[in-house]
Scaffold this motif. Sequence first.
Motif, PDB file in Angstrom:
ATOM      1  N   ASP A 296       0.800  -1.219   0.000  1.00  0.00           N
ATOM      2  CA  ASP A 296       0.000   0.000   0.000  1.00  0.00           C
ATOM      3  C   ASP A 296       0.834   1.270   0.000  1.00  0.00           C
ATOM      4  N   ASN A 297       2.049   1.225   0.582  1.00  0.00           N
ATOM      5  CA  ASN A 297       2.840   2.452   0.661  1.00  0.00           C
ATOM      6  C   ASN A 297       3.764   2.649  -0.537  1.00  0.00           C
ATOM      7  N   TYR A 298       3.553   1.864  -1.615  1.00  0.00           N
ATOM      8  CA  TYR A 298       4.301   2.122  -2.838  1.00  0.00           C
ATOM      9  C   TYR A 298       3.968   3.509  -3.359  1.00  0.00           C
ATOM     10  N   PRO A 299       4.898   4.159  -4.027  1.00  0.00           N
ATOM     11  CA  PRO A 299       4.585   5.449  -4.651  1.00  0.00           C
ATOM     12  C   PRO A 299       3.612   5.257  -5.806  1.00  0.00           C
ATOM     13  N   ASP A 300       3.071   6.349  -6.273  1.00  0.00           N
ATOM     14  CA  ASP A 300       2.113   6.304  -7.379  1.00  0.00           C
ATOM     15  C   ASP A 300       2.763   5.677  -8.614  1.00  0.00           C
ATOM     16  N   GLY A 301       2.124   4.637  -9.148  1.00  0.00           N
ATOM     17  CA  GLY A 301       2.705   3.928 -10.285  1.00  0.00           C
ATOM     18  C   GLY A 301       2.824   4.781 -11.522  1.00  0.00           C
ATOM     19  N   ALA A 302       1.851   5.666 -11.735  1.00  0.00           N
ATOM     20  CA  ALA A 302       1.910   6.534 -12.905  1.00  0.00           C
ATOM     21  C   ALA A 302       3.083   7.504 -12.805  1.00  0.00           C
ATOM     22  N   ASP A 303       3.304   8.046 -11.615  1.00  0.00           N
ATOM     23  CA  ASP A 303       4.435   8.961 -11.424  1.00  0.00           C
ATOM     24  C   ASP A 303       5.759   8.243 -11.671  1.00  0.00           C
ATOM     25  N   GLU A 304       5.885   7.026 -11.129  1.00  0.00           N
ATOM     26  CA  GLU A 304       7.132   6.277 -11.311  1.00  0.00           C
ATOM     27  C   GLU A 304       7.343   5.896 -12.773  1.00  0.00           C
ATOM     28  N   THR A 305       6.272   5.521 -13.445  1.00  0.00           N
ATOM     29  CA  THR A 305       6.390   5.206 -14.873  1.00  0.00           C
ATOM     30  C   THR A 305       6.857   6.422 -15.646  1.00  0.00           C
ATOM     31  N   GLY A 306       6.292   7.585 -15.331  1.00  0.00           N
ATOM     32  CA  GLY A 306       6.706   8.816 -15.999  1.00  0.00           C
ATOM     33  C   GLY A 306       8.159   9.156 -15.747  1.00  0.00           C
ATOM     34  N   ARG A 307       8.634   8.941 -14.526  1.00  0.00           N
ATOM     35  CA  ARG A 307      10.049   9.193 -14.208  1.00  0.00           C
ATOM     36  C   ARG A 307      10.961   8.294 -15.035  1.00  0.00           C
ATOM     37  N   LEU A 308      10.572   7.020 -15.142  1.00  0.00           N
ATOM     38  CA  LEU A 308      11.412   6.072 -15.873  1.00  0.00           C
ATOM     39  C   LEU A 308      11.398   6.362 -17.372  1.00  0.00           C
ATOM     40  N   ILE A 309      10.280   6.797 -17.901  1.00  0.00           N
ATOM     41  CA  ILE A 309      10.239   7.197 -19.315  1.00  0.00           C
ATOM     42  C   ILE A 309      11.220   8.346 -19.552  1.00  0.00           C
ATOM     43  N   ALA A 310      11.171   9.345 -18.675  1.00  0.00           N
ATOM     44  CA  ALA A 310      12.075  10.492 -18.816  1.00  0.00           C
ATOM     45  C   ALA A 310      13.529  10.058 -18.718  1.00  0.00           C
ATOM     46  N   LEU A 311      13.810   9.133 -17.799  1.00  0.00           N
ATOM     47  CA  LEU A 311      15.184   8.637 -17.656  1.00  0.00           C
ATOM     48  C   LEU A 311      15.631   7.920 -18.921  1.00  0.00           C
ATOM     49  N   TRP A 312      14.760   7.091 -19.481  1.00  0.00           N
ATOM     50  CA  TRP A 312      15.132   6.370 -20.700  1.00  0.00           C
ATOM     51  C   TRP A 312      15.392   7.336 -21.847  1.00  0.00           C
ATOM     52  N   GLU A 313      14.603   8.357 -21.957  1.00  0.00           N
ATOM     53  CA  GLU A 313      14.767   9.280 -23.076  1.00  0.00           C
ATOM     54  C   GLU A 313      16.071  10.064 -22.975  1.00  0.00           C
ATOM     55  N   GLN A 314      16.638  10.165 -21.785  1.00  0.00           N
ATOM     56  CA  GLN A 314      17.979  10.727 -21.667  1.00  0.00           C
ATOM     57  C   GLN A 314      19.010   9.786 -22.294  1.00  0.00           C
ATOM     58  N   LEU A 315      18.754   8.476 -22.204  1.00  0.00           N
ATOM     59  CA  LEU A 315      19.692   7.476 -22.711  1.00  0.00           C
ATOM     60  C   LEU A 315      19.517   7.222 -24.193  1.00  0.00           C
TER      61      LEU A 315
END
Length: 257
Positions: free
Chosen positions: A3-22
Motif C-alpha cells: 500500500d505504501n508504494y509510490p504512485d505507479g503513474a508517477d514512477e512510470t513517468g520518471r522512468l520514461i524520462a530517464l530512458w529518453e535521456q539514454l
Amino acid sequence: MVDNYPDGADETGRLIALWEQLSSRKFVPRDGMQPSNAIQIWTFAHHASRLSRAVLSLHGAGHDLEAMPLIRQTMECAMNAAWLLVTDDGGAALSAVDTKSRRIMFSEVTDLGLADLSDVRDRLDAEEARNTQTVTHTRSFEERCKAIAGGPQIYAMYRTLSLYSHATSSVADVYLRADPEDAANPYGVALLWHGDWDGAESWIRVQALMLLLAQIAADDAQAKPMHRTQLAKARRRLGVTWQIRRADGRGRNARTP
C-alpha cells in the motif's frame, strides 16, 4: 502490492524520462556480449518505454482495462531483455522463434490460396534447419521467465494479464452485474456501460516495475552503465532489490548495482 508504494503513474513517468535521456546516446555493449543479444535488449527496453507512454495515456483517460494488453507486452519486453542479458545465445534463440512463426504464417497464407508465398516459405524452411543445428535452445516465454530468478512470480502475473488481453469470459464479466431475475430480466444480469474494474492502481505499478526491469537490463548491457544510481533509487522507491540473475545460478549474470 504494497500500500505504501509510490504512485505507479508517477514512477512510470520518471522512468520514461530517464530512458529518453539514454535513447539519444550511443549504445555500446559490454565486453563479451553477443551483438544480437545487445541489439534486442536495447530495442525491447525502448519499446517498453514507448508502450509505457501509451499506458499512461490510457490510464489518464480512465481506460485501464484497455491498457492490459500493453502492460502484458511490456512484461514480455522486460523479461526477454532480462533473459537476453544472462543467456549467451539468447539473441539467436529468439530469432529462431521468429523464423518458425513467420514460416508457419507464410505456409498458412499459401495453403489457403491467399497468396503464393512458397518461395519465402522455402527460404525460411532452410533457415529454420540451420537454426536447429546452431541454436542450442529455443525457449517459450514461460521457460524464459522461469530461467530468471524471480521469474515464476512474474509469469503468474503474465497469466493474469492474458485473461484480460484476449476476448475471454473474464473480459465479458467486467461488463456484467448480477441482478434479480424477473420477466423483464430473464438472464439475471445487467449490462454495464462502464466496466466494473478496480485493478487500475495495482497494474499501473506493475507497468512501472516492468519498465524498471527493462531499463535495468539495458543499463547492465552497456559497457559503461549510465543510470545505475537513478535505477537504484527507483528500485528503493518501488520496494524491490532486483538484480537480474539466472535461476540456476550458472552462466552469465548481470552486474551488482
